[in-house]
Design a protein around this motif. Structure first.
Motif, short mmCIF file in Angstrom:
data_model
loop_
_atom_site.label_atom_id
_atom_site.label_comp_id
_atom_site.label_asym_id
_atom_site.label_seq_id
_atom_site.Cartn_x
_atom_site.Cartn_y
_atom_site.Cartn_z
N GLN A 125 0.83 -1.20 0.00
CA GLN A 125 0.00 0.00 0.00
C GLN A 125 0.87 1.25 0.00
O GLN A 125 0.61 2.20 -0.75
CB GLN A 125 -0.92 -0.01 1.22
N GLU A 126 1.92 1.24 0.79
CA GLU A 126 2.84 2.38 0.86
C GLU A 126 3.55 2.59 -0.47
O GLU A 126 3.67 3.72 -0.97
CB GLU A 126 3.86 2.12 1.96
N ALA A 127 4.03 1.49 -1.08
CA ALA A 127 4.76 1.59 -2.34
C ALA A 127 3.85 2.07 -3.47
O ALA A 127 4.26 2.89 -4.30
CB ALA A 127 5.38 0.25 -2.69
N TYR A 128 2.62 1.57 -3.49
CA TYR A 128 1.72 1.99 -4.55
C TYR A 128 1.40 3.47 -4.43
O TYR A 128 1.43 4.22 -5.42
CB TYR A 128 0.43 1.17 -4.56
N ALA A 129 1.11 3.91 -3.21
CA ALA A 129 0.78 5.32 -3.01
C ALA A 129 1.96 6.22 -3.41
O ALA A 129 1.77 7.29 -3.98
CB ALA A 129 0.39 5.57 -1.56
N ALA A 130 3.18 5.77 -3.10
CA ALA A 130 4.36 6.57 -3.43
C ALA A 130 4.55 6.74 -4.92
O ALA A 130 5.06 7.77 -5.39
CB ALA A 130 5.61 5.93 -2.82
N GLY A 131 4.12 5.75 -5.70
CA GLY A 131 4.31 5.82 -7.15
C GLY A 131 3.08 6.19 -7.92
O GLY A 131 3.10 6.20 -9.17
N CYS A 132 1.99 6.52 -7.23
CA CYS A 132 0.71 6.77 -7.90
C CYS A 132 0.57 8.23 -8.32
O CYS A 132 0.50 9.13 -7.47
CB CYS A 132 -0.45 6.37 -6.99
N ALA A 133 0.52 8.47 -9.61
CA ALA A 133 0.40 9.83 -10.14
C ALA A 133 -1.00 10.39 -9.97
O ALA A 133 -1.21 11.60 -10.14
CB ALA A 133 0.77 9.84 -11.62
N THR A 134 -1.97 9.56 -9.62
CA THR A 134 -3.34 10.02 -9.48
C THR A 134 -3.56 10.77 -8.17
O THR A 134 -4.38 11.71 -8.11
CB THR A 134 -4.30 8.82 -9.57
N LEU A 135 -2.83 10.38 -7.13
CA LEU A 135 -3.01 11.01 -5.83
C LEU A 135 -2.60 12.48 -5.88
O LEU A 135 -1.59 12.84 -6.50
CB LEU A 135 -2.19 10.27 -4.76
N GLY A 136 -3.38 13.32 -5.22
CA GLY A 136 -3.12 14.76 -5.22
C GLY A 136 -3.72 15.50 -6.39
O GLY A 136 -3.58 16.72 -6.49
N ARG A 137 -4.40 14.77 -7.26
CA ARG A 137 -4.99 15.39 -8.44
C ARG A 137 -6.50 15.49 -8.31
O ARG A 137 -7.15 14.68 -7.64
CB ARG A 137 -4.68 14.55 -9.69
N ARG A 138 -7.03 16.46 -9.01
CA ARG A 138 -8.48 16.52 -9.20
C ARG A 138 -8.81 15.58 -10.35
O ARG A 138 -8.21 15.67 -11.43
CB ARG A 138 -8.92 17.95 -9.52
N VAL A 139 -9.74 14.66 -10.11
CA VAL A 139 -10.04 13.64 -11.11
C VAL A 139 -11.54 13.48 -11.26
O VAL A 139 -12.33 13.88 -10.40
CB VAL A 139 -9.42 12.27 -10.72
#
Length: 292
Positions: free
Chosen positions: A229-243
């Motif tokens: 979960q930690e590794a995925y969140a660290a590499g996820c470009a979707t987080l922090g974006r308006r989607v």
């Protein structure tokens, strides 16, 4: 598959010397070993879909079977989108996993786990920084623009007692700009890869997949202690974006992607102040990620 014997031979679809064929024998020697995850590896010149082919044999094959195609004529992504590319220009392969000792409700982490492994393997073997778009797209940067260079499709296959999950991976490796299938597509070559030899990239991805899958399975599929979960969140470009999440049934939800929860769902902070977890659907990035 036989390469041309002489420079005077007529050109054919396999004669691009910048795109040498994969060697099943050398890949087996490197990856298939006693006590390891990978139990068989086959390379075919062309097929409709490696996922379809492997799924048809899910009951009879042991866990860890790998099927690689030099070309797919009916490759599929999520939502039945077509995936096509010139022969030997990318990696198109599927693996059979049977995590029978992991609760079925945690199997939804497998495509996310695969994304982490693919990104890590590409970084190691090709020197390309990648990012993950939830739930299963691989993004690269080409001329300052975010482009999709790969995707993952996980499907249940076989009987309840003998089948498992077939995970298909497609990565554009050496595609040139004039070969891109759609606007917004990219490749490792266009993103500045140190090399486009597919053999070391495939080996690195499969080794990373074996490592992450082993850790996840040892943790009973729990994404927290396995650090998935930690590794995925660290590499996820979707987080922090308006989607905008386009959900099954035609409903849309718009908000800021703030987390990936313990079930692998994307959590959106909606305009009314609520939190909505999204477990399935298509996500559209509406603005760039926040800086810093």
């Amino acid at each position: 598959m036989t390469p041309p014997n002489d420079a005077n031979d007529p050109p054919n679809r396999w004669s691009d010397l910048d795109r040498p064929p994969l060697s099943a024998a050398s890949l087996r020697r490197a990856l298939v070993r006693e006590g390891g995850l990978w139990t068989s590896l086959d390379v075919v010149a062309a097929t409709g879909s490696t996922n379809t082919d492997l799924a048809a044999r899910a009951d009879e094959l042991p866990e860890g079977a790998i099927l690689v195609a030099e070309e797919q004529s009916a490759g599929r992504g999520r939502l039945d989108r077509r995936w096509s590319a010139p022969p030997r220009s990318g990696l198109f392969f599927s693996v059979l996993l049977k995590p029978d000792d992991v609760p079925v409700e945690r199997w939804g982490w497998l495509p996310l786990l695969t994304g982490v492994a693919v990104a890590a393997g590409i970084a190691r073997a090709a020197g390309v920084d990648t990012a993950l778009k939830w739930p299963n797209d691989l993004l690269v940067t080409v001329d300052g623009e975010e482009r999709k260079a790969g995707g993952i499709l996980a499907e249940r296959a076989g009987s309840v007692g003998g089948g498992g999950i077939v995970v298909g991976i497609g990565v554009n490796v050496s595609l040139r700009a004039d070969e891109l299938p759609v606007p917004g597509a990219g490749s490792l070559a266009l993103a500045g890869a140190a090399g486009t030899d597919r053999d070391p990239v495939l080996r690195a991805v499969l080794r990373e997949l074996e490592r992450w899958y082993g850790d996840w399975r040892a943790a009973g599929g729990d994404p927290a202690p396995s650090r998935l979960q930690e590794a995925y969140a660290a590499g996820c470009a979707t987080l922090g974006r308006r989607v905008r999440a386009e959900l099954p049934g035609g409903r849309d939800v718009t908000g800021e992607a703030v987390a990936v929860d313990g079930d692998g769902r994307l959590v959106l902070a909606t305009e009314d102040g609520g939190r909505e977890p999204v477990g399935a659907g298509d996500v559209v990035h509406l603005r760039p990620a926040r800086e810093g």
